[in-house]
Write a protein that holds these residues in place. Structure first.
Motif, PDB file in Angstrom:
ATOM      1  N   MET A 319       0.823  -1.206   0.000  1.00  0.00           N
ATOM      2  CA  MET A 319       0.000   0.000   0.000  1.00  0.00           C
ATOM      3  C   MET A 319       0.856   1.255   0.000  1.00  0.00           C
ATOM      4  SD  MET A 319      -2.907   1.255   2.744  1.00  0.00           S
ATOM      5  CE  MET A 319      -1.734   2.178   3.769  1.00  0.00           C
ATOM      6  N   ILE A 320       1.895   1.275   0.834  1.00  0.00           N
ATOM      7  CA  ILE A 320       2.764   2.454   0.912  1.00  0.00           C
ATOM      8  C   ILE A 320       3.455   2.700  -0.420  1.00  0.00           C
ATOM      9  CG2 ILE A 320       4.841   3.392   1.988  1.00  0.00           C
ATOM     10  CD1 ILE A 320       3.995   1.829   4.543  1.00  0.00           C
ATOM     11  N   ALA A 321       4.031   1.645  -1.006  1.00  0.00           N
ATOM     12  CA  ALA A 321       4.737   1.796  -2.277  1.00  0.00           C
ATOM     13  C   ALA A 321       3.780   2.240  -3.386  1.00  0.00           C
ATOM     14  CB  ALA A 321       5.408   0.484  -2.656  1.00  0.00           C
ATOM     15  N   THR A 322       2.573   1.685  -3.393  1.00  0.00           N
ATOM     16  CA  THR A 322       1.588   2.055  -4.410  1.00  0.00           C
ATOM     17  C   THR A 322       1.184   3.510  -4.266  1.00  0.00           C
ATOM     18  OG1 THR A 322       0.734  -0.222  -4.448  1.00  0.00           O
ATOM     19  CG2 THR A 322      -0.685   1.499  -5.360  1.00  0.00           C
ATOM     20  N   CYS A 323       0.897   3.931  -3.056  1.00  0.00           N
ATOM     21  CA  CYS A 323       0.493   5.317  -2.824  1.00  0.00           C
ATOM     22  C   CYS A 323       1.570   6.300  -3.257  1.00  0.00           C
ATOM     23  CB  CYS A 323       0.156   5.525  -1.352  1.00  0.00           C
ATOM     24  SG  CYS A 323      -1.396   4.781  -0.818  1.00  0.00           S
ATOM     25  N   HIS A 324       2.783   6.057  -2.839  1.00  0.00           N
ATOM     26  CA  HIS A 324       3.850   7.016  -3.115  1.00  0.00           C
ATOM     27  C   HIS A 324       4.216   7.043  -4.587  1.00  0.00           C
ATOM     28  CE1 HIS A 324       5.233   7.085   1.373  1.00  0.00           C
ATOM     29  NE2 HIS A 324       4.028   7.577   1.171  1.00  0.00           N
ATOM     30  N   ARG A 325       4.112   5.919  -5.235  1.00  0.00           N
ATOM     31  CA  ARG A 325       4.357   5.917  -6.676  1.00  0.00           C
ATOM     32  C   ARG A 325       3.311   6.741  -7.402  1.00  0.00           C
ATOM     33  NH1 ARG A 325       4.153   0.802 -10.886  1.00  0.00           N
ATOM     34  NH2 ARG A 325       5.101   1.905 -12.657  1.00  0.00           N
ATOM     35  N   ARG A 326       2.089   6.744  -6.879  1.00  0.00           N
ATOM     36  CA  ARG A 326       0.999   7.484  -7.527  1.00  0.00           C
ATOM     37  C   ARG A 326       0.814   8.880  -6.953  1.00  0.00           C
ATOM     38  NH1 ARG A 326       1.638   4.240 -11.635  1.00  0.00           N
ATOM     39  NH2 ARG A 326       1.026   2.089 -11.216  1.00  0.00           N
ATOM     40  N   GLY A 327       1.674   9.284  -6.017  1.00  0.00           N
ATOM     41  CA  GLY A 327       1.672  10.658  -5.531  1.00  0.00           C
ATOM     42  C   GLY A 327       0.630  10.989  -4.487  1.00  0.00           C
ATOM     43  N   ILE A 328       0.196   9.989  -3.703  1.00  0.00           N
ATOM     44  CA  ILE A 328      -0.832  10.242  -2.685  1.00  0.00           C
ATOM     45  C   ILE A 328      -0.374   9.712  -1.329  1.00  0.00           C
ATOM     46  CG2 ILE A 328      -2.693  10.163  -4.386  1.00  0.00           C
ATOM     47  CD1 ILE A 328      -3.380   7.360  -3.304  1.00  0.00           C
ATOM     48  N   HIS A 329      -1.148   9.993  -0.297  1.00  0.00           N
ATOM     49  CA  HIS A 329      -0.818   9.601   1.071  1.00  0.00           C
ATOM     50  C   HIS A 329      -1.139   8.131   1.344  1.00  0.00           C
ATOM     51  CE1 HIS A 329      -1.226  13.985   1.492  1.00  0.00           C
ATOM     52  NE2 HIS A 329      -0.501  13.896   2.586  1.00  0.00           N
ATOM     53  N   ALA A 330      -0.361   7.558   2.242  1.00  0.00           N
ATOM     54  CA  ALA A 330      -0.639   6.230   2.798  1.00  0.00           C
ATOM     55  C   ALA A 330      -0.872   6.408   4.295  1.00  0.00           C
ATOM     56  CB  ALA A 330       0.527   5.280   2.542  1.00  0.00           C
ATOM     57  N   ILE A 331      -2.061   6.026   4.766  1.00  0.00           N
ATOM     58  CA  ILE A 331      -2.451   6.254   6.158  1.00  0.00           C
ATOM     59  C   ILE A 331      -2.556   4.918   6.876  1.00  0.00           C
ATOM     60  CG2 ILE A 331      -4.125   7.351   7.695  1.00  0.00           C
ATOM     61  CD1 ILE A 331      -2.763   9.278   5.761  1.00  0.00           C
ATOM     62  N   GLY A 332      -2.039   4.862   8.089  1.00  0.00           N
ATOM     63  CA  GLY A 332      -2.025   3.630   8.869  1.00  0.00           C
ATOM     64  C   GLY A 332      -3.322   3.376   9.606  1.00  0.00           C
ATOM     65  N   GLY A 333      -3.314   2.302  10.391  1.00  0.00           N
ATOM     66  CA  GLY A 333      -4.513   1.845  11.086  1.00  0.00           C
ATOM     67  C   GLY A 333      -4.798   2.627  12.344  1.00  0.00           C
ATOM     68  N   LYS A 334      -5.735   2.108  13.125  1.00  0.00           N
ATOM     69  CA  LYS A 334      -6.278   2.855  14.256  1.00  0.00           C
ATOM     70  C   LYS A 334      -5.675   2.404  15.578  1.00  0.00           C
ATOM     71  CE  LYS A 334     -10.467   1.902  15.614  1.00  0.00           C
ATOM     72  NZ  LYS A 334     -11.935   1.794  15.620  1.00  0.00           N
ATOM     73  N   ALA A 335      -5.162   3.361  16.358  1.00  0.00           N
ATOM     74  CA  ALA A 335      -4.773   3.101  17.744  1.00  0.00           C
ATOM     75  C   ALA A 335      -6.032   3.215  18.590  1.00  0.00           C
ATOM     76  CB  ALA A 335      -3.724   4.106  18.202  1.00  0.00           C
ATOM     77  N   ALA A 336      -6.503   2.066  19.095  1.00  0.00           N
ATOM     78  CA  ALA A 336      -7.842   2.030  19.684  1.00  0.00           C
ATOM     79  C   ALA A 336      -7.860   2.019  21.204  1.00  0.00           C
ATOM     80  CB  ALA A 336      -8.595   0.793  19.167  1.00  0.00           C
ATOM     81  N   ARG A 337      -6.746   1.694  21.840  1.00  0.00           N
ATOM     82  CA  ARG A 337      -6.779   1.556  23.290  1.00  0.00           C
ATOM     83  C   ARG A 337      -6.694   2.919  23.972  1.00  0.00           C
ATOM     84  NH1 ARG A 337      -6.941  -2.730  26.405  1.00  0.00           N
ATOM     85  NH2 ARG A 337      -6.293  -2.581  28.561  1.00  0.00           N
ATOM     86  N   VAL A 338      -7.508   3.114  24.988  1.00  0.00           N
ATOM     87  CA  VAL A 338      -7.543   4.379  25.722  1.00  0.00           C
ATOM     88  C   VAL A 338      -7.011   4.139  27.123  1.00  0.00           C
ATOM     89  CG1 VAL A 338      -9.005   6.238  26.562  1.00  0.00           C
ATOM     90  CG2 VAL A 338      -9.538   5.122  24.406  1.00  0.00           C
TER      91      VAL A 338
END
Length: 550
Positions: A319-338
């Protein structure tokens, strides 16, 4: 406000509101808004159904042993050096994103949390009652107009400050229906309902101040579905007389089939896409759901399926490589614990773990991460702003992903334990009880959970039953064992809350639903297909009928 002329057509069709109406709801469900949604429905409902039928056909292939791969037919898209439309300045920095429900307090807290982006969630983080849907639309309208405010139980008054997060809206997926609005006596697509109302009331206001309306597209399984999204949004832009390709999108990578089509999905949305975002629990749920009858794809304990495993590392790397090759952001998952407000040791341990995870995300090349609670925004911003010396890492195009089909289909290894089985039953009952009661984003033992958690938990138990899994205790996972454990857990809730409290908090209904989901002979695709939360459509005396466009 959009004029009637913008959505008028010679042919007319009927619509009927069967949900409760009050003066505020009537403002949102105006005659012109209903016509707008009706026109979208009549233009795209057949295609929506065709794509859902295509999902069923593909599932039949999977049930018969087919495995996904990278298509030779679309290799030219993956090999070509195209890029997406540049992201506008207001979306250039997405280092910290917060996701959450659309109730009034949550909207204000998220927008003023210090995050760069707030993903307002009408999907997994929302119980789709009629009231929740309409009030959510009102809250987002008021937030974008700057008039949103609320008074808490202690008399505190809350409103927006001068700096707020950018708003992104996650509508419900293509498989869902909105039963509160009928078009020609059929429930309208929940996707078109959510997107239509939001953009009808807000898109022109946003574009007038040089902001792009921003949607987070859930549950996309193929580039054909991405094409439908592009066509829907193009039609909306035409109907609202806003410039083409104004509406921008983040596509959520939360389906195993989509992992093999990331380039193709982005190509269909290349004039709109500004990011891909990974969703781990949804992705694992799709792993179980899609390969449910293939014995080689049985997952271990849910908490063993971490980002350290080969398949999850592979999809994130790709996902990261695909996004950066196409000039867009790659966003990670959710930190859910409070963190607990009172347990200092727990808070310290949690922060240390979060810091390690966030540093790993930043070093991997991700341009941002998502948190589930305002208390985590400051921590995440500190890590990402230190590690990412600028608004993003898109310039890291030289990082190539060497990801194979076998990598993406690798099954995480680990134990299958009685404790995990009990935990899956517990979280399913707890979450579904809250969801049935109208709450879609729930803190369970310090973790902010949504529907993705419940879906994965119940799907894993179904998979273990289907494939005769033996636990570390020596027990075989059978329907009888699961039914017994569900009743045992329900009895524990009755001891804690009393019989009246258990029923009032919907635990009995949730236990019955959990049993149906886990022990059915055939896999049930989505909770929302067989259950409805409280007041999905409320009893009422008044209905409304309007003329709809084809």
């Amino acid at each position: 406000m959009t004029s009637i002329q913008a959505v008028r057509s010679p042919a007319t069709h009927s619509s009927k509101i069967v949900g409760r109406l009050n003066p505020e709801y009537k403002e949102v469900l105006s005659t012109t808004a209903l016509r707008f949604i009706g026109r979208l429905s009549h233009r795209f409902e057949c295609r929506r159904r065709e794509l859902l039928r295509a999902r069923v056909i593909r599932q039949s292939d999977l049930d018969n042993g087919w495995k996904p791969s990278f298509s030779d037919e679309t290799a030219w898209i993956r090999d070509a050096d195209w890029v997406a439309k540049p992201v506008g300045q207001h979306l250039i920095d997405r280092r910290v994103q917060i996701g959450g429900p659309v109730d009034r307090q949550s909207v204000i807290d998220a927008l003023t949390s210090g995050a760069n982006v707030f993903m307002a969630d009408f999907e997994d983080g929302n119980s789709p009652t009629w009231d929740n849907e309409l009030r959510g639309q009102i809250n987002l309208r008021d937030a974008l107009s700057g008039t949103i405010a609320y008074e808490d139980d202690r008399g505190g008054y809350h409103r927006l400050g001068t700096r707020t997060a950018q708003l992104a809206v996650r509508p419900r997926g293509w498989h869902m229906l909105e039963h509160g609005l009928l078009i020609d006596n059929r429930p309208v697509s929940a996707t078109l309902f959510d997107v239509g109302l939001f953009l009808f009331h807000n898109a022109q206001r946003q574009t007038a101040r040089d902001e792009s309306p921003h949607l987070c597209l859930p549950k996309v399984e193929s580039y054909f579905e991405a094409r439908l999204w592009h066509d829907v949004l193009s039609e909306i832009e035409r109907m609202l007389s806003i410039p083409p390709h104004t509406i921008r999108t983040t596509i959520l990578v939360e389906n195993i089939l989509a992992a093999f089509q990331m380039d193709e999905i982005l190509f269909e949305l290349r004039d709109r896409a500004c990011a891909l975002q990974f969703g781990r629990w949804d992705y694992l749920f799709s792993f179980v759901r899609k390969f449910r009858l293939q014995p080689d794809f049985v997952l271990p304990d849910r908490n063993q399926c971490t980002m350290r495993h080969r398949a999850l590392r592979a999809v994130l790397e790709l996902m990261i490589a695909t996004c950066h090759r196409r000039g867009i952001h790659a966003i990670g998952g959710k930190a859910a614990r409070v963190p607990s407000a009172t347990n200092r040791d727990e808070k310290h341990e949690l922060f240390e773990q979060l810091m390690r995870d966030l540093r790993r995300e930043a070093s991997s090349g991700l341009d941002g991460t998502q948190v589930a609670h305002p208390h985590l925004v400051h921590l995440a911003k500190g890590i990402f702003e230190t590690a990412v010396r600028g608004p993003h890492q898109i310039e890291r195009k030289n990082v190539e992903a060497h990801v194979s089909v076998d990598d993406l289909l690798a099954v995480p290894l680990g134990p299958k334990t009685r404790h995990a089985l009990e935990a899956n039953i517990d979280i399913s009952i707890r979450y579904l009880a809250a969801w049935l009661g109208g709450c879609g984003n729930v803190a369970v033992e310090g973790v902010v959970e949504n529907m993705a958690t419940a879906e994965l938990a119940r799907a894993q138990v179904w998979q273990w039953i289907t494939h005769d899994v033996r636990l570390d205790s020596g027990e075989d996972v059978t329907r009888d064992l699961v039914r017994t454990m569900i009743q045992t857990r329900l009895g524990q809730f009755e001891k804690e809350l009393g019989e009246i409290g258990t029923r009032a908090n919907r635990y009995n209904e949730a236990a019955s639903l959990t049993e149906k989901l886990m022990t059915s002979r055939h896999f049930l695709e989505h909770v929302t297909a067989i259950a409805s939360p409280r007041s999905t459509v409320a009893p009422h005396e008044e209905t409304a009928t309007a003329l709809m466009d084809t």
